[in-house]
Design a protein around this motif. Structure first.
Motif, PDB file in Angstrom:
ATOM      1  N   ALA A 511       5.372 -20.480  14.382  1.00 27.19           N
ATOM      2  CA  ALA A 511       5.785 -20.784  15.756  1.00 27.19           C
ATOM      3  C   ALA A 511       4.745 -20.354  16.774  1.00 27.19           C
ATOM      4  CB  ALA A 511       7.119 -20.106  16.059  1.00 27.19           C
ATOM      5  N   GLY A 512       3.660 -19.717  16.316  1.00 26.37           N
ATOM      6  CA  GLY A 512       2.606 -19.299  17.223  1.00 26.37           C
ATOM      7  C   GLY A 512       2.811 -17.925  17.831  1.00 26.37           C
ATOM      8  N   LYS A 513       3.783 -17.149  17.335  1.00 23.21           N
ATOM      9  CA  LYS A 513       4.050 -15.816  17.875  1.00 23.21           C
ATOM     10  C   LYS A 513       3.288 -14.774  17.066  1.00 23.21           C
ATOM     11  CE  LYS A 513       7.848 -12.866  19.405  1.00 23.21           C
ATOM     12  NZ  LYS A 513       9.322 -12.711  19.488  1.00 23.21           N
ATOM     13  N   GLN A 514       2.651 -13.818  17.785  1.00 22.71           N
ATOM     14  CA  GLN A 514       1.842 -12.803  17.117  1.00 22.71           C
ATOM     15  C   GLN A 514       2.714 -11.709  16.493  1.00 22.71           C
ATOM     16  OE1 GLN A 514      -1.070 -11.338  19.897  1.00 22.71           O
ATOM     17  NE2 GLN A 514      -2.269 -13.232  19.854  1.00 22.71           N
ATOM     18  N   PHE A 515       2.125 -11.069  15.479  1.00 26.07           N
ATOM     19  CA  PHE A 515       2.827  -9.977  14.790  1.00 26.07           C
ATOM     20  C   PHE A 515       3.071  -8.815  15.745  1.00 26.07           C
ATOM     21  CE2 PHE A 515       3.102  -6.322  11.901  1.00 26.07           C
ATOM     22  CZ  PHE A 515       4.040  -6.807  10.988  1.00 26.07           C
ATOM     23  N   GLY A 516       2.070  -8.407  16.479  1.00 26.20           N
ATOM     24  CA  GLY A 516       2.228  -7.437  17.555  1.00 26.20           C
ATOM     25  C   GLY A 516       2.225  -5.976  17.126  1.00 26.20           C
ATOM     26  N   MET A 517       2.000  -5.112  18.127  1.00 19.46           N
ATOM     27  CA  MET A 517       1.942  -3.661  17.893  1.00 19.46           C
ATOM     28  C   MET A 517       3.284  -3.081  17.483  1.00 19.46           C
ATOM     29  SD  MET A 517      -0.813  -1.760  18.136  1.00 19.46           S
ATOM     30  CE  MET A 517      -0.039  -0.227  18.630  1.00 19.46           C
ATOM     31  N   SER A 518       4.365  -3.596  18.067  1.00 24.30           N
ATOM     32  CA  SER A 518       5.685  -2.997  17.808  1.00 24.30           C
ATOM     33  C   SER A 518       6.059  -3.116  16.338  1.00 24.30           C
ATOM     34  CB  SER A 518       6.743  -3.666  18.681  1.00 24.30           C
ATOM     35  OG  SER A 518       6.804  -5.063  18.426  1.00 24.30           O
ATOM     36  N   ARG A 519       5.785  -4.265  15.710  1.00 22.65           N
ATOM     37  CA  ARG A 519       6.115  -4.418  14.290  1.00 22.65           C
ATOM     38  C   ARG A 519       5.265  -3.484  13.434  1.00 22.65           C
ATOM     39  NH1 ARG A 519       6.606  -9.730  16.199  1.00 22.65           N
ATOM     40  NH2 ARG A 519       8.657 -10.675  15.804  1.00 22.65           N
ATOM     41  N   LEU A 520       3.993  -3.304  13.827  1.00 25.05           N
ATOM     42  CA  LEU A 520       3.118  -2.418  13.066  1.00 25.05           C
ATOM     43  C   LEU A 520       3.608  -0.974  13.154  1.00 25.05           C
ATOM     44  CD1 LEU A 520       0.645  -3.127  11.389  1.00 25.05           C
ATOM     45  CD2 LEU A 520      -0.803  -2.457  13.304  1.00 25.05           C
ATOM     46  N   SER A 521       4.049  -0.558  14.347  1.00 26.26           N
ATOM     47  CA  SER A 521       4.568   0.804  14.510  1.00 26.26           C
ATOM     48  C   SER A 521       5.842   1.010  13.709  1.00 26.26           C
ATOM     49  CB  SER A 521       4.824   1.087  15.989  1.00 26.26           C
ATOM     50  OG  SER A 521       3.633   1.037  16.737  1.00 26.26           O
ATOM     51  N   GLU A 522       6.693  -0.013  13.681  1.00 32.02           N
ATOM     52  CA  GLU A 522       7.940   0.096  12.922  1.00 32.02           C
ATOM     53  C   GLU A 522       7.682   0.335  11.442  1.00 32.02           C
ATOM     54  OE1 GLU A 522      10.135  -3.409  13.736  1.00 32.02           O
ATOM     55  OE2 GLU A 522      10.516  -2.906  15.846  1.00 32.02           O
ATOM     56  N   LEU A 523       6.596  -0.276  10.910  1.00 29.30           N
ATOM     57  CA  LEU A 523       6.299  -0.060   9.492  1.00 29.30           C
ATOM     58  C   LEU A 523       5.980   1.412   9.203  1.00 29.30           C
ATOM     59  CD1 LEU A 523       4.103  -3.194   8.652  1.00 29.30           C
ATOM     60  CD2 LEU A 523       6.467  -2.769   8.008  1.00 29.30           C
ATOM     61  N   MET A 524       5.404   2.129  10.186  1.00 28.72           N
ATOM     62  CA  MET A 524       5.089   3.545   9.977  1.00 28.72           C
ATOM     63  C   MET A 524       6.323   4.439  10.049  1.00 28.72           C
ATOM     64  SD  MET A 524       1.413   4.460  11.661  1.00 28.72           S
ATOM     65  CE  MET A 524       1.286   5.918  10.626  1.00 28.72           C
ATOM     66  N   HIS A 525       7.368   3.932  10.689  1.00 33.68           N
ATOM     67  CA  HIS A 525       8.596   4.724  10.785  1.00 33.68           C
ATOM     68  C   HIS A 525       9.264   4.893   9.426  1.00 33.68           C
ATOM     69  CE1 HIS A 525       9.117   5.590  15.029  1.00 33.68           C
ATOM     70  NE2 HIS A 525       8.737   4.350  15.331  1.00 33.68           N
ATOM     71  N   GLY A 526       9.052   3.940   8.534  1.00 34.92           N
ATOM     72  CA  GLY A 526       9.686   4.000   7.228  1.00 34.92           C
ATOM     73  C   GLY A 526       9.097   5.080   6.356  1.00 34.92           C
ATOM     74  N   SER A 527       9.663   5.226   5.198  1.00 36.69           N
ATOM     75  CA  SER A 527       9.177   6.233   4.243  1.00 36.69           C
ATOM     76  C   SER A 527       7.912   5.713   3.573  1.00 36.69           C
ATOM     77  CB  SER A 527      10.256   6.515   3.188  1.00 36.69           C
ATOM     78  OG  SER A 527       9.761   7.405   2.215  1.00 36.69           O
ATOM     79  N   VAL A 528       6.803   6.404   3.784  1.00 34.75           N
ATOM     80  CA  VAL A 528       5.519   6.007   3.230  1.00 34.75           C
ATOM     81  C   VAL A 528       5.029   7.094   2.287  1.00 34.75           C
ATOM     82  CG1 VAL A 528       3.161   5.339   3.746  1.00 34.75           C
ATOM     83  CG2 VAL A 528       4.999   4.700   5.321  1.00 34.75           C
ATOM     84  N   ALA A 529       4.805   6.738   1.035  1.00 33.55           N
ATOM     85  CA  ALA A 529       4.436   7.748   0.042  1.00 33.55           C
ATOM     86  C   ALA A 529       3.000   8.212   0.211  1.00 33.55           C
ATOM     87  CB  ALA A 529       4.658   7.194  -1.366  1.00 33.55           C
TER      88      ALA A 529
END
Length: 565
Positions: A511-529
């Motif tokens: 649809a032409g919408k960028q992934f963006g900073m907010s989605r990248l930050s959300e990935l760090m909120h999860g449990s990362v080994a």
């Protein structure tokens, strides 16, 4: 003495005296129909001669054709296929003896201009290929409009004859009568009607055939391309107007033809095979296909102006060469980029490092590096403006400069030095965004300098929040008086830092919408080994988001973590 058989006159059918004029009239009509080669003339002949007959009120003819007005057709709801239908082509009545097709009454315009096969009497005659009768149209017609129309036109009966030639339905021919036709059997008039319909179908087929023959005969003479016939000596036997106009302005020494034609003409006749010739005249390029007719001793030649096609071929050749040059440049850029990047992340007993780069279709200027500085580790990530070999070479110089000037107390000193060098060396507005930081491997202390790059993200162990360390100054290579500063923090046991380039946030979905900073930050909120697993997760999410789309910029990801004691 032999006896000869008695003379017998040829058989002559006997008719009641009252039917002899009928027979003569129909015989003359059938003979006249057989001689007509034009459909319009044939149609007018039928209309005129039938309307001269007593008790005939109207004559109509429908031809079977592909549906052309299905959306507006009054009978569209009765049409099962919306493919072929019977289309009214001729309508004449006794009041005028002239074709009324162009001014068919409103009733006909609305209801019977198009008739589906199998629907109404006309459509049933076509589908069944059998005669259909309506004895009393004024009382028995299907709809009120038809009954009123029949009363207005003084029409009582109707006979609908299918027009069939060699098992192919061509249309339906209808006669509207001022009398009621016989309900049972076939009257004399109905028999003649069937004979007329059969001959009319054959006449229509003949008219179509003659029309095709006439069209083919005009193909050569009206062809805008040069077509001609010549013998092996170049003498013209025939030339259409396009060929004559071409040769009038073309000097040559091959009899009637330009020089260069005699040899291929002779070759074609001797070999019996088609020969091709390409020739130029007055800035135009022509292609000629020579087809020999050996038994007649001549060659049919079909020419074509291929100037535009040749120009297009040349443009395509140039574009292809440019594309190959660009691809070669991209391969060079990719090699340069890969040669200057670390082959493996550094190893340390107290830290884990991970980095990866996904190259785009158009190689960009992304880069990263790890620089050993005793108990410190210099970590850099950045993006040179531009794409291709130029950006890759600038990236290589920048990494080399950073390694040369690193080692001072602060990474800002290195950025100040690099900024000065880039401004002195380049006059083309080349610049780069980057983060350069020093990590103390013993204490976890970090000193961070950023030149217009995306922020460093830091996830604290046991906490859900993400700390950001944004850029404070402009990219290197932009302003000569820029003084780069330092931000300080500590990487505690379990903390993880994440660096990335704009290709990671600017990738788009369909649809032409960028992934963006907010989605990248959300990935760090999860449990990362660990850093490697986190980068695997980010790469997977970016790929899923783009749904297989082509990335237009490199995606460079770098993460490191201090291990818990």
């Amino acid at each position: 003495m032999s006896s000869e058989p008695p003379f017998e006159p040829p058989f002559e059918p006997e008719f009641e005296p009252e039917f002899e004029p009928e027979f003569d009239s129909m015989k003359d009509l059938l003979l006249d129909m057989a001689q007509e080669r034009n459909w319009d003339s044939l149609r007018r002949l039928i209309e005129r001669r039938l309307l001269e007959r007593p008790k005939v009120a109207m004559v109509r003819l429908w031809r079977l054709k592909p549906g052309d007005d299905c959306e507006r057709c009054a009978l569209r709801d009765e049409c099962p296929q919306h493919v072929d239908c019977l289309q009214l082509e001729s309508s004449a009545e006794t009041s005028s003896l002239e074709s009324e097709c162009a001014k068919v009454p409103e009733f006909c315009e609305d209801l019977y201009r198009r008739v589906p096969l199998g629907r109404r009497m006309v459509g049933r005659a076509g589908e069944s290929q059998q005669l259909q009768k309506l004895i009393n149209m004024q009382n028995d017609a299907r709809c009120e409009d038809s009954r009123n129309w029949a009363r207005e036109k003084n029409v009582k009966g109707m006979l609908a004859f299918p027009l069939v030639f060699k098992d192919r339905l061509l249309g339906v021919f209808a006669i509207f009568l001022e009398i009621e036709p016989e309900a049972d059997g076939l009257s004399e008039g109905q028999v003649w009607g069937r004979i007329l319909a059969d001959h009319l179908a054959a006449a229509i087929a003949n008219a179509e055939a003659f029309q095709k023959i006439e069209s083919l005969s005009r193909f050569v003479s009206d062809n805008p391309n040069p077509v001609f016939r010549a013998n092996q000596d170049g003498a013209l036997i025939y030339a259409n107007s396009a060929a004559q106009a071409l040769f009038d302005n073309w000097q040559g020494e091959c009899n009637d033809l330009p020089s260069g034609f005699c040899e291929p003409l002779s070759k074609a006749l001797k070999s019996g095979r088609q020969v091709e010739l390409e020739s130029r005249n007055r800035g135009r390029i022509y292609s000629f296909d020579m087809t020999p007719i050996q038994e007649e001793g001549y060659v049919n030649v079909y020419g074509k102006d291929i100037t535009e096609a040749k120009l297009a071929e040349e443009k395509l050749r140039i574009i292809t060469a440019e594309k190959e040059s660009m691809e070669s440049e991209l391969r060079l850029a990719s090699r340069v980029q890969n040669d200057f990047l670390p082959q493996h992340p550094p190893s340390s007993p107290n830290y884990r490092f991970a980095a990866r780069m996904t190259s785009a279709k158009f190689i960009g200027g992304d880069f990263y590096d790890f620089i050993r500085l005793g108990t410190r580790l210099g970590i850099v990530i950045g993006d040179v403006a531009g794409k291709g070999a130029s950006a890759a070479l600038t990236m290589a110089k920048l990494l080399s400069d950073l390694r040369y000037v690193s080692g001072s107390e602060d990474p800002s000193d290195a950025l100040n030095a690099v900024n000065k060098v880039m401004l002195e060396r380049s006059s083309h507005g080349v610049f780069a965004t980057l983060i350069f930081l020093y990590l103390n491997l013993e204490t976890g202390a970090m000193r961070i300098s950023s030149a217009g790059h995306l922020p460093l993200l830091l996830k604290r162990a046991g906490q859900g929040n993400i700390e950001e360390f944004p850029a404070r100054e402009v990219p290197v290579g932009v302003l000569p008086d820029t003084v780069y500063t330092v931000q300080e923090t500590e990487l505690r046991p379990g903390d993880m830092a994440f660096l990335f380039t704009d290709g990671a946030i600017e990738i788009q979905n369909p649809a032409g919408k960028q992934f963006g900073m907010s989605r990248l930050s959300e990935l760090m909120h999860g449990s990362v080994a660990d850093p490697e697993s986190f980068l695997d997760l980010v790469s997977l999410r970016l790929k899923e988001y783009s749904r297989g789309g082509v990335a237009r910029d490199d995606q460079t990801l770098l993460a490191f973590q201090r291990l818990a004691n």
